[in-house]
Design an enzyme around this catalytic site. Structure first.
Site, PDB file in Angstrom:
ATOM      1  N   SER A 119      51.839  19.887  28.410  1.00  0.00           N
ATOM      2  CA  SER A 119      51.577  18.453  28.531  1.00  0.00           C
ATOM      3  C   SER A 119      50.426  18.154  29.484  1.00  0.00           C
ATOM      4  CB  SER A 119      52.869  17.741  28.952  1.00  0.00           C
ATOM      5  OG  SER A 119      52.761  16.358  28.834  1.00  0.00           O
TER       6      SER A 119
ATOM      7  N   ASP B  18      47.031  12.406  27.420  1.00  0.00           N
ATOM      8  CA  ASP B  18      47.199  13.628  28.197  1.00  0.00           C
ATOM      9  C   ASP B  18      47.007  14.837  27.274  1.00  0.00           C
ATOM     10  OD1 ASP B  18      49.563  13.450  26.763  1.00  0.00           O
ATOM     11  OD2 ASP B  18      50.817  14.195  28.380  1.00  0.00           O
TER      12      ASP B  18
ATOM     13  N   ASP C 192      48.789  16.909  25.553  1.00  0.00           N
ATOM     14  CA  ASP C 192      49.430  17.032  24.235  1.00  0.00           C
ATOM     15  C   ASP C 192      49.573  15.686  23.539  1.00  0.00           C
ATOM     16  OD1 ASP C 192      51.499  16.056  25.844  1.00  0.00           O
ATOM     17  OD2 ASP C 192      53.040  17.197  24.804  1.00  0.00           O
TER      18      ASP C 192
ATOM     19  N   ASP D 198      51.164  12.897  24.066  1.00  0.00           N
ATOM     20  CA  ASP D 198      52.387  12.093  23.966  1.00  0.00           C
ATOM     21  C   ASP D 198      52.431  11.032  25.055  1.00  0.00           C
ATOM     22  OD1 ASP D 198      52.977  13.618  26.215  1.00  0.00           O
ATOM     23  OD2 ASP D 198      54.908  14.347  25.489  1.00  0.00           O
TER      24      ASP D 198
END
Length: 446
Positions: free
Chosen positions: A102, A241, A243, A245
């Site tokens: 992440s 960010d 990834d 999400d």
């Protein structure tokens, strides 16, 4: 049983060290694969990743694990976490796997698992996989060994899906938008989707090299996009960010807009259209009191959960809510996705910008945040929160804020830290309460 591998959001840690090695990834593939070998159909798993250098190693090890127990593997290459959840469901897969840490630096990595419904695995499933990782799994023989295949159109599928979250009459013509992809998983899909909807896109953080994910760009490093929005005279900035999400928005003045304000916008707009389910919004204990008061003024509730988008999602599903998220930028919109999706949330914000005719600074500041302060205290062992002096300081803080604010004390789920957060109408009082509690925790931890 205690958990060795799984934490609050899958498995995460320093890549190629500790628990997060190629050997661990292969064990995850074998254990999770065997756990989901249910029924007599041909089993398959979808595996995506972000742009970290260690993603190649983790992907290869996971493929070996899954195929060794008889599960076919579909690899997507770099793709946002929510896209993996989407494809797992659409492709009738038994499992979805995202290789990502992440918003963490490139040296970290992680493994997130999704079920065939596109939702993150339950505690029970994770615990079963954790137990299975301690044992040897039965290996497939001969023609039952799985096959691996890389698909080339996964990005196009995801772009099409997120564009479907908007009504067909919404166009972004005339908008100049800075899109910061953190050199991460959305470096192609986010700028492309927004451009295809008609906007002029200024892309940044779109040159991943395996080592630069989240490095000075993205939703956790906002100085660069703030400056770029002002410099370009853009209407708005979108910061994702690693990834994708998580979403933070930048208004045309270069001011950051956090998840609380985004939830306020999306929730109030859906409520006005009669499309908000559950009678409110779900957020965590960290969301600002100003959001709660703003929603209450509209006759809506704010349901609070423990920190973590997983807890938010559980409460949303249990209570029938369709909007939830975190102050940090995770936005879960269950009408469109089964997990947090920064790209879909961004498109909802952009659609509201178009339809309102307002500037981003007018549209996205729906309430004045109550003064809020968060400090962390590191400790080396024991339980400082069990100390009598710490308990006394917390009680005094709660009494001081009674009726005028909130106090949240919690242990970090990933670090040896006590997090002390207070908010209230009196900024000076908030600071005194936090400092007094932090001093007591430090004394107990000494």
């Amino acid at each position: 049983m205690g958990r060795t591998f799984f934490g609050t959001d899958g498995i995460r840690g320093r890549a190629n060290a500790g628990v997060l090695t190629a050997a661990t990834a292969m064990k995850v593939g074998q254990a999770a694969g065997h756990h989901f070998l249910r029924g007599d159909h041909k089993h398959r798993v979808v595996i995506g990743k972000d742009t970290r250098l260690s993603g190649y190693m983790m992907e290869t090890a996971l493929v070996a694990g899954f195929t060794s127990v008889g599960m076919d593997v579909i690899m997507t290459g770099p793709l946002p976490t929510p896209a993996v959840a989407l494809l797992a469901r659409e492709m009738r897969a038994d499992l979805g796997v995202m290789i990502s840490a992440s918003h963490n630096p490139y040296a970290d990595n992680g493994i997130k698992l999704f079920g065939p419904d596109g939702f993150k695995l339950s505690d029970a499933d994770e615990e079963a996989i954790e137990r299975a990782m301690q044992e040897e799994q039965p290996l497939a023989q001969g023609e039952d060994i799985g096959r691996a295949r890389r698909i080339e159109d996964s990005r196009g599928r995801y772009i099409h899906a997120i564009k479907q979250s908007l009504p067909s009459d919404v166009r972004l013509d005339g908008l100049k938008i800075v899109v910061d992809c953190a050199h991460g998983a959305a470096y192609t899909v986010a700028p492309t989707a927004i451009w295809e909807l008609g906007a002029e896109v200024i892309a940044m953080g779109v040159s991943p090299n395996g080592l630069n994910i989240n490095d000075g760009v993205g939703s956790t490093a906002l100085d660069a996009i703030k400056a770029r929005v002002v410099e370009e005279g853009a209407d708005i900035g979108i910061a994702l960010d690693g990834d994708a999400d998580r979403l933070i928005v930048i208004d045309e003045k270069g001011q950051a807009v956090d998840g609380d304000q985004i939830m306020a916008l999306i929730g109030s707009r859906l409520a006005a259209a009669g499309e908000l389910r559950g009678g409110g919004v779900v957020a965590t204990v960290m969301s600002n009191l100003g959001l709660e008061r703003m929603l209450a003024g509209l006759g809506l509730n704010l349901v609070r959960t423990k920190v973590g988008d997983r807890h938010v999602l559980e409460a949303m599903r249990a209570g029938g809510y369709n909007v939830g998220g975190e102050q940090s930028g995770h936005m879960i919109l269950l009408d469109h996705a089964t997990t947090g999706d920064g790209c879909i949330a961004a498109l909802q914000v952009l659609a509201s910008l178009v339809r309102s005719g307002k500037r981003a600074s007018e549209l996205l500041h729906l309430f004045d945040p109550v003064p809020q302060l968060l400090k962390n205290v590191t400790y080396s062992g024991g339980d400082p929160l069990a100390d009598a002096q710490v308990k006394s300081a917390i009680e005094e803080g709660e009494a001081a804020l009674q009726g005028r604010g909130r106090l949240v004390i919690r242990k970090s789920g990933t670090e040896p830290k006590i997090r002390v957060m207070a908010e209230g109408d009196d900024a000076g009082q908030v600071e005194r309460v936090v400092d007094d509690i932090c001093d007591a925790v430090r004394a107990a931890a000494a």
